[in-house]
Design a protein around this motif. Structure first.
Motif, PDB file in Angstrom:
ATOM      1  N   ARG A   1       5.528  56.283 -27.622  1.00 18.50           N
ATOM      2  CA  ARG A   1       5.539  57.753 -27.714  1.00 18.50           C
ATOM      3  C   ARG A   1       4.139  58.307 -27.950  1.00 18.50           C
ATOM      4  NH1 ARG A   1      10.616  57.376 -31.717  1.00 18.50           N
ATOM      5  NH2 ARG A   1      12.056  56.526 -30.173  1.00 18.50           N
ATOM      6  N   TRP A   2       3.161  57.429 -27.926  1.00 20.22           N
ATOM      7  CA  TRP A   2       1.773  57.829 -28.158  1.00 20.22           C
ATOM      8  C   TRP A   2       1.659  58.757 -29.355  1.00 20.22           C
ATOM      9  CZ3 TRP A   2      -2.224  55.299 -26.122  1.00 20.22           C
ATOM     10  CH2 TRP A   2      -1.890  54.413 -25.086  1.00 20.22           C
ATOM     11  N   GLN A   3       2.202  58.280 -30.465  1.00 23.68           N
ATOM     12  CA  GLN A   3       2.125  59.061 -31.697  1.00 23.68           C
ATOM     13  C   GLN A   3       0.771  58.776 -32.331  1.00 23.68           C
ATOM     14  OE1 GLN A   3       6.077  57.578 -32.958  1.00 23.68           O
ATOM     15  NE2 GLN A   3       6.598  59.742 -33.107  1.00 23.68           N
ATOM     16  N   THR A   4      -0.204  59.558 -31.918  1.00 25.53           N
ATOM     17  CA  THR A   4      -1.589  59.246 -32.269  1.00 25.53           C
ATOM     18  C   THR A   4      -1.835  59.343 -33.776  1.00 25.53           C
ATOM     19  OG1 THR A   4      -2.135  61.515 -31.672  1.00 25.53           O
ATOM     20  CG2 THR A   4      -2.538  59.836 -30.023  1.00 25.53           C
TER      21      THR A   4
ATOM     22  N   GLY B   1       8.842  59.371 -21.072  1.00 31.02           N
ATOM     23  CA  GLY B   1       8.214  59.758 -22.331  1.00 31.02           C
ATOM     24  C   GLY B   1       6.943  58.970 -22.597  1.00 31.02           C
TER      25      GLY B   1
ATOM     26  N   SER C   1       3.668  61.252 -22.797  1.00 32.72           N
ATOM     27  CA  SER C   1       3.005  61.336 -24.098  1.00 32.72           C
ATOM     28  C   SER C   1       1.622  60.681 -24.036  1.00 32.72           C
ATOM     29  CB  SER C   1       3.866  60.711 -25.195  1.00 32.72           C
ATOM     30  OG  SER C   1       4.133  59.352 -24.925  1.00 32.72           O
TER      31      SER C   1
ATOM     32  N   GLU D   1      -0.599  63.327 -22.682  1.00 31.30           N
ATOM     33  CA  GLU D   1      -0.829  64.321 -23.725  1.00 31.30           C
ATOM     34  C   GLU D   1      -1.833  63.798 -24.762  1.00 31.30           C
ATOM     35  OE1 GLU D   1      -0.267  67.336 -23.994  1.00 31.30           O
ATOM     36  OE2 GLU D   1      -0.727  67.661 -26.122  1.00 31.30           O
ATOM     37  N   ALA D   2      -1.690  62.530 -25.136  1.00 30.19           N
ATOM     38  CA  ALA D   2      -2.634  61.948 -26.101  1.00 30.19           C
ATOM     39  C   ALA D   2      -4.052  61.977 -25.529  1.00 30.19           C
ATOM     40  CB  ALA D   2      -2.235  60.518 -26.453  1.00 30.19           C
TER      41      ALA D   2
END
Lengths: 303, 303
Positions: A177-180, B256, B260, B263-264
């Motif tokens: 989810r590329w949760q940076t 996703g 994502s 987006e990152a």
């Protein structure tokens, strides 16, 4: 397969290191590797007092054992979560007790969530998270109690038994989810960001799960084989399975995934992620919290 | 399952969009989605001349079909690689010929690697890459020829049929090693970095492979079903399989992962990666190359 060091029969072959070892040399190798990780990531020194979060499982008991063998001041913390299913929490505690009883100087304390706060974690989850799994809540409760005990007991660091498989499963989840923000914070050491929050360290972060399990078995450490009943079928386990498929195809893939991630961070990936870590103290318990008023833990018991 | 737009029997259910469509509406939806991607990522406009790299497979023929339906000036380029196994290259070409013959204004050119340069790609691989698979080499040859044809023909952009499954497989591969340089460059559009290098665009980048396949089938496009014999058992296919397991557990996971990631990057991840893209022109062919002297393509034929 023969031990690379002495030629005796090997008990384990670690394909990612192209290294097979006999029982004796494997029992030496694990503390050496752990010590290297402790130094490399500057986790703690010989004078630091370490609080080891012990669950009764292979990872945390092996970690405690290794830290004691390495001469660190490592004391245990068992958090009794009140998971009744299959007597899970009670059995886990027995393994911890048996471990400590067999070792001089292995002291530990128990925090019983229900006795201390009035409800077990599953009960709390039923009340506040109707029907959902208690895992997120359980994480919150454990982090809170670890921090509080470490602060009140004056410990310098909290050590957890997370192994490489745990870390890459989380890394995979955050990456998909590329949760940076999470990626920026995932590391072998989480520095203290507040005087009441101890440093968190994971000395087993470069060891594969099969190695920590093998260590426990070869070393004769009895541990709880069952995993937490709530973890069965979890997303983390699903990712671990995917990553093992990958490892089967390319030995070393899991280790490479993690180490290259740390290297990419060192070179500045995600460094643009600003964290505004203005911490307040909870009005009720005094522990640090991001929002003003009550901390997330105290809010649980207020509802 | 019924079409969300008209209630007729659905031919496809796209769980990641919670969208089921009948044949008619699906054949409308694909060009709409493609047009959206072309606009969103600023791929090209109606006046641009597009060179579509066609292989005879479902993705590239569907892409060519969609671009023509949308009114773009899209001409084909078939690169005959000389893959004999199962008559793969000859068969692929026949599908391209049949496709073009059935459509007024669908023009394409063929570059035959062996006729033009003296050896087919498998022959070249045997000579220069003894025993190894020709895939890396094949990529180099195709990129070179696409760039050269686009430059000599005055095309504004090169469009390839890469779908989302292709993209996430590459993304997974780059992420598992945290190859930040590659990650920085992976995008729906690669801008031109030199007057002789056309912009590269992937208008199907948000469509799942099963959707491009379904489009070809519903639209009656005949395409080569077999994949390239050298791709069987490839790492890319292995990652596609892993990602499909993930998608099966969490519909939308592949989309996703990709969105994502974009987006990152937009928020600055990997922006610290500096690329020193000083390009020279090859002494022999004049195409851009990073090193001085001959380009990688011309060096192949010199050995």
């Amino acid at each position: 397969m023969k031990c690379r060091k002495c030629g005796a029969v090997a008990v384990i072959n670690m394909r990612q290191h192209k290294l097979a070892l006999c029982d004796e040399h494997f029992l030496e190798w694990i503390p050496q590797q752990t010590q290297r990780a402790i130094r490399k990531y500057r986790m703690f020194g010989p004078r630091d007092r370490i609080l080891v979060a012990v669950s009764g499982g292979k990872d945390s008991l092996s970690l405690w054992d290794v830290l004691l063998r390495l001469g660190y001041q490592a004391e245990g913390l068992y958090i009794h979560l009140g998971i009744d299913s299959g007597g899970y929490s009670d059995s886990s505690l027995e393994y911890v007790e048996r471990f400590a009883a067999a070792r001089e100087g292995a002291r530990f304390r128990v925090v019983d969530v229900k006795a201390e706060y009035g409800q077990s974690v599953p009960e709390l989850a039923r009340r506040t998270h109707r029907g959902r799994k208690p895992c997120a809540l359980c994480g919150l409760v454990k982090r809170y109690i670890m921090n509080r005990v470490a602060y009140e007991g004056g410990y310098d660091a909290i050590a957890t038994g997370h192994n490489l498989d745990d870390e890459v499963a989380v890394l995979m989840q955050n990456t998909l989810r590329w949760q940076t923000g999470y990626l920026a914070r995932q590391a072998p050491v989480l520095p203290s960001t507040h005087p009441k929050l101890a440093r968190k360290v994971k000395p087993f972060v470069r060891l594969y799960e099969r190695e920590t399990a093998a260590y426990a078995i070869v070393r004769g450490i009895e541990y709880i084989y069952d995993e937490c009943p709530y973890a069965v079928g979890s997303t983390t386990n699903f990712y671990k399975e995917l990553l093992n498929q990958l490892e089967g195809r390319s030995p070393g893939a899991k280790l490479g995934f993690y180490l290259s991630f740390l290297e990419a961070k060192r070179q500045g990936a995600f460094s643009q992620t600003k964290e505004a870590l203005e911490l307040n103290e909870c009005e009720k318990c005094g522990q640090p919290t991001t929002a003003p008023g009550l901390c997330a833990f105290c809010r649980l018991w207020e509802r």
